[in-house]
Design an enzyme around this catalytic site. Structure first.
Site, PDB file in Angstrom:
ATOM      1  N   SER D  48       0.840  -1.201   0.000  1.00  0.00           N
ATOM      2  CA  SER D  48       0.000   0.000   0.000  1.00  0.00           C
ATOM      3  C   SER D  48       0.870   1.243   0.000  1.00  0.00           C
ATOM      4  CB  SER D  48      -0.913   0.003   1.234  1.00  0.00           C
ATOM      5  OG  SER D  48      -1.798  -1.094   1.165  1.00  0.00           O
ATOM      6  N   ASN D  49       1.917   1.243   0.828  1.00  0.00           N
ATOM      7  CA  ASN D  49       2.814   2.392   0.876  1.00  0.00           C
ATOM      8  C   ASN D  49       3.623   2.539  -0.402  1.00  0.00           C
ATOM      9  OD1 ASN D  49       2.633   3.695   3.579  1.00  0.00           O
ATOM     10  ND2 ASN D  49       2.862   1.556   4.184  1.00  0.00           N
ATOM     11  N   LYS D 167      -0.075 -11.004   6.494  1.00  0.00           N
ATOM     12  CA  LYS D 167       0.153  -9.681   7.065  1.00  0.00           C
ATOM     13  C   LYS D 167      -1.188  -9.149   7.498  1.00  0.00           C
ATOM     14  CE  LYS D 167       1.656  -4.972   5.989  1.00  0.00           C
ATOM     15  NZ  LYS D 167       1.832  -3.936   4.942  1.00  0.00           N
ATOM     16  N   SER D 169      -3.039  -6.001   8.795  1.00  0.00           N
ATOM     17  CA  SER D 169      -2.897  -4.557   8.970  1.00  0.00           C
ATOM     18  C   SER D 169      -4.060  -3.929   9.725  1.00  0.00           C
ATOM     19  CB  SER D 169      -2.739  -3.878   7.600  1.00  0.00           C
ATOM     20  OG  SER D 169      -1.493  -4.212   7.034  1.00  0.00           O
ATOM     21  N   GLY D 192       1.051  -5.659  10.543  1.00  0.00           N
ATOM     22  CA  GLY D 192       1.010  -4.738   9.414  1.00  0.00           C
ATOM     23  C   GLY D 192       1.100  -3.290   9.829  1.00  0.00           C
TER      24      GLY D 192
END
Lengths: 300, 300, 300, 300
Positions: D48-49, D167, D169, D192
């Site tokens: 996402s980042n 993961k 998040s 996450g």
């Protein structure tokens, strides 16, 4: 207005009813007496599991009085007193203190959700704390209220000397950490669910008010003990074991399942008030299996 | 158990308090008398705008009695009686009927959200309808309860002869249509917000219980009239004009803004109970502007 | 940059695949040809029902080209071109215009929800509108995006001369009214679901982009016609009749059900792309029943 | 198809762009080289980042290739390859493996939310795992997707030999515990978000993929080290200190703030792609203060 040490485990005791849904104070006393065989710090009367929203004012007082009567010295009595108005919350708080509650657990007003701003909620808690003769514990329960109080709100509330802690039932460990970083020293965070007891302790919580502690007091206490002794492996293993049965008596099947489990294990459970329905036979069987798998034993 | 025709407009009257938040029955009577200059079908006492969740049982009875007293013949009195337990809801319903309510508006229990299954909620309403001597109207208000009753639930409830209609405050016109398609003939749907009055009428609603009708009764009535006369252009124009001011006294600033607007226009508004806060000066100014833009005029 | 009249009904055509999930442009053409027997204003290619999020850029261009080829004069071609970045949205918009789209329907970016402020989204749409050679229609689809654009956002976007309307798929008739009150004159609102077509028209919508129009074009057109003729009773009756089948091919069972219904009725449906699964036999039967009850007839 | 040990900390590297939003592979390499001064287990590219949803297929391949090139032996390269269709996800997974990814992190499809049943999502992951030559890690990110995969789904996915971990998040420590109780032995859970790193470790997570690790690698590593050494007091203190700055570069101000912080601390951040907007001066100042308070130091 004295500080109270909330470290340890508190069962949020269900309120006992007979089959006509009438209050049974003697069963409240009986359950407390049985549970006091364990090293519990105290009890919460009139929490969500106590069907607080289902009781009349008179019944609330009777339930608190019954608990007080049964409670041996050295155990704490917390009482749930949150209402939708500040006025009602203060009245319930005073009544609870009069019946012998050592502290009150105050659920936030939530019906007028869109108006429950930071300002409105903080003022509400400060007003209640001003009016209360006993310490106030903030109660965040987004699953039931549909409103999740932010860490900024809690931190602002914690500035009042009479607000000594919070119960976080949303399982938000980040919020717990942020509150502990920013609130006054000594502000106490309690886990509001046994599914996240160990992570909460790891974040700095001092204990928990846990539905599961009504049926598995020794396991809840053991998680705290292992954590304190630095035995994370044992703590983790026990924490994992408790998750499915805890989910069963909370989010999944709720108060009727918690009461059924109490009946099954040798305490008094009894019916919940309608519209909460009794478990179906199928769910009852699944519940018994989950209890068996979890290693929880019957009370003797 | 008789059928009641709910066609038309009902204001959900705010409950009047003095500056100490004490009930003022005479202001309830006064407001009703003033509003009865308009062709309103009746009034709802103890709805969300009536701060029902903020009142004691005794205050609820007093408020209903005051309304009954002021109400001229030919107007209907609806009273909100929903509680979290079936037991409490039945008790409030009987008390309301005893004070002269023509029908009751029953908000669903919602605290134990995850347990409010189709089965639990339908049984709750059937139990209440069985116990009630006056007709029951189902009240769906997801914005406040965090629980949105489905059309399937409503349709099942409608099978009871004593359940005559519903108030839909979520603005879900699809649900209204589905209910009207499937529920028994004669089941009456009321819009629960003035922002969607015209679309609701276009879907088959017979009228509305509208916060806005407390301050703009003639406009609400005019939308219904234009719709019935087939003058959709006029109806649309007036509907659009009402949206911003309606939002202001409902979702945006809520009951305190509705009460402020009533004061501003010449009725009695007064304070709401805490934790609802009074408007800031800035919001008060914005509200006055929105009222002016909407064309709503002062009561004389 | 010319104004386009969006009045009337547009089917958002599903994208046709073979059993290996490969694109079948000839089936797109075939479906359009069949549906052009009805008085539809035009078609939307690459909407949610067109599985836009499942297609490569090349496939998107091929689908638009196929539609353009099949479309007779006098019908409009809208193409969905929303992406997560402004850059991608502009690229898709230019490609769609190059393939012959008359206007583009732009879904908002939504992945970084917490950052999609009023400012970010308005700037995004203005940037896209600046770069587009064809008119832009704003597309709000909260059920899929998890982000509900506010009326304030839409009104700000409407200030751009190249943004000519919106498709509202959330069914929020209050928002439609507010947009029509405040946006520039001539800004066109389209209903995004057949379940609320009539209420939307009653609020001022000029028509709809309706999944149901792929299988029930004559009924969708008839609702508009009855509404325009002032025959609200017929319009309401037909509106109610369409609600269950519409729910079946949208919210309840989605694109696979819409495609199944098309196959059932004599158009080409075919499979959806995984992870969308084919209907089970049981659902297929229920769907056939809902179609039968609704009065929708097979294409001949 | 070999097992990979995911213990430790992975930064989800932002994708570097120039001021025209064009990809800068050399800055990706440079950042990795700098961060490899720390004892990080590896890197995630295209999370996402990494603005994965903003990139073309070609850019995705270039970013992975750049990372591979810069990565010294002994560090792992994870690549994000989740798309909305199974077909696209498989294609991206194969491309990532071809560019040298050691494992793929697969975000779930989420656009057609109401159709993403247990069955649909489990089948999707099994299909992807079947097709992948490298191990698959399930990625649950409800804050962005609006869809929260349940423990039951994850446990079912974990049955595939090629699905080695997840993961989480959403910060749901109860879910982590349930997955660890029920999934196959050796299934690895990664936190996450740095805000709940310590609670996650206490529940049995083996490490984390943490935005914060891009700017505070030593602090993230230190929390893991203190936890392993049984020094819970130090771990808690550092965990609390990281919460505000972590919130700033994730939920609160997102990728633009993370990139700004990287610029500020001596790495390359650069702009995010629109519609993500650059920080205002005021937010930039607040961010610098939060960094200072947290004790994070500049890279030298």
């Amino acid at each position: 207005m004295s500080y109270i040490n909330l470290s340890g485990i508190f069962p949020p005791l269900p309120t006992s009813f007979d089959k006509y849904e009438n209050l049974l104070p003697e069963k409240i006393r009986q359950n407390i007496t049985r549970l006091c065989e364990y090293d519990l710090t105290g009890f919460l009367i009139l929490g969500s599991n106590g069907e607080q929203v289902m009781l009349t004012d008179r019944e609330k007082s009777e339930a608190i009085a019954a608990a007080r009567e049964a409670l041996p010295d050295g155990r704490l009595l917390l009482a749930g007193t949150g209402g939708q108005s500040t006025r009602e919350t203060i009245a319930l708080t005073k009544a609870a203190a009069a019946e012998g509650a050592d502290a009150v657990l105050v659920l936030n007003p939530f019906y007028f959700k869109s108006l429950m701003t930071n300002e409105a909620l903080v003022k509400h808690y400060l007003d209640v704390a001003d009016a209360s003769t006993v310490p106030v514990i903030v109660y965040n329960m987004p699953g039931n209220t549909g409103l999740d109080m932010t860490s900024a709100m809690i931190i602002a509330m914690a500035s009042h000397p009479n607000i000594i802690g919070m119960k976080e039932s949303g399982g938000n460990v980040v919020k717990m950490g942020e509150v502990l970083l920013r609130a006054k020293p000594g502000f106490q965070v309690l886990a509001g669910g046994a599914g996240f007891l160990l992570p909460a302790l790891s974040t700095g919580a001092v204990g928990g008010i846990l539905a599961l502690a009504n049926i598995a007091p020794s396991q809840c206490l053991q998680i705290v003990r292992s954590f304190k002794e630095g035995d994370m492996i044992s703590a983790m293993r026990l924490q994992h074991m408790m998750i499915p049965v805890n989910a069963a008596v909370t989010a999944r099947w709720g108060v009727p399942a918690l009461k059924e489990a109490m009946d099954y294990l040798g305490l008094y459970g009894g019916p919940a008030r309608r519209p909460l329905l009794p478990l179906t036979d199928d769910v009852r069987r699944q519940l018994a299996e989950l209890i068996a798998e979890s290693g929880i034993e019957k009370f003797n």
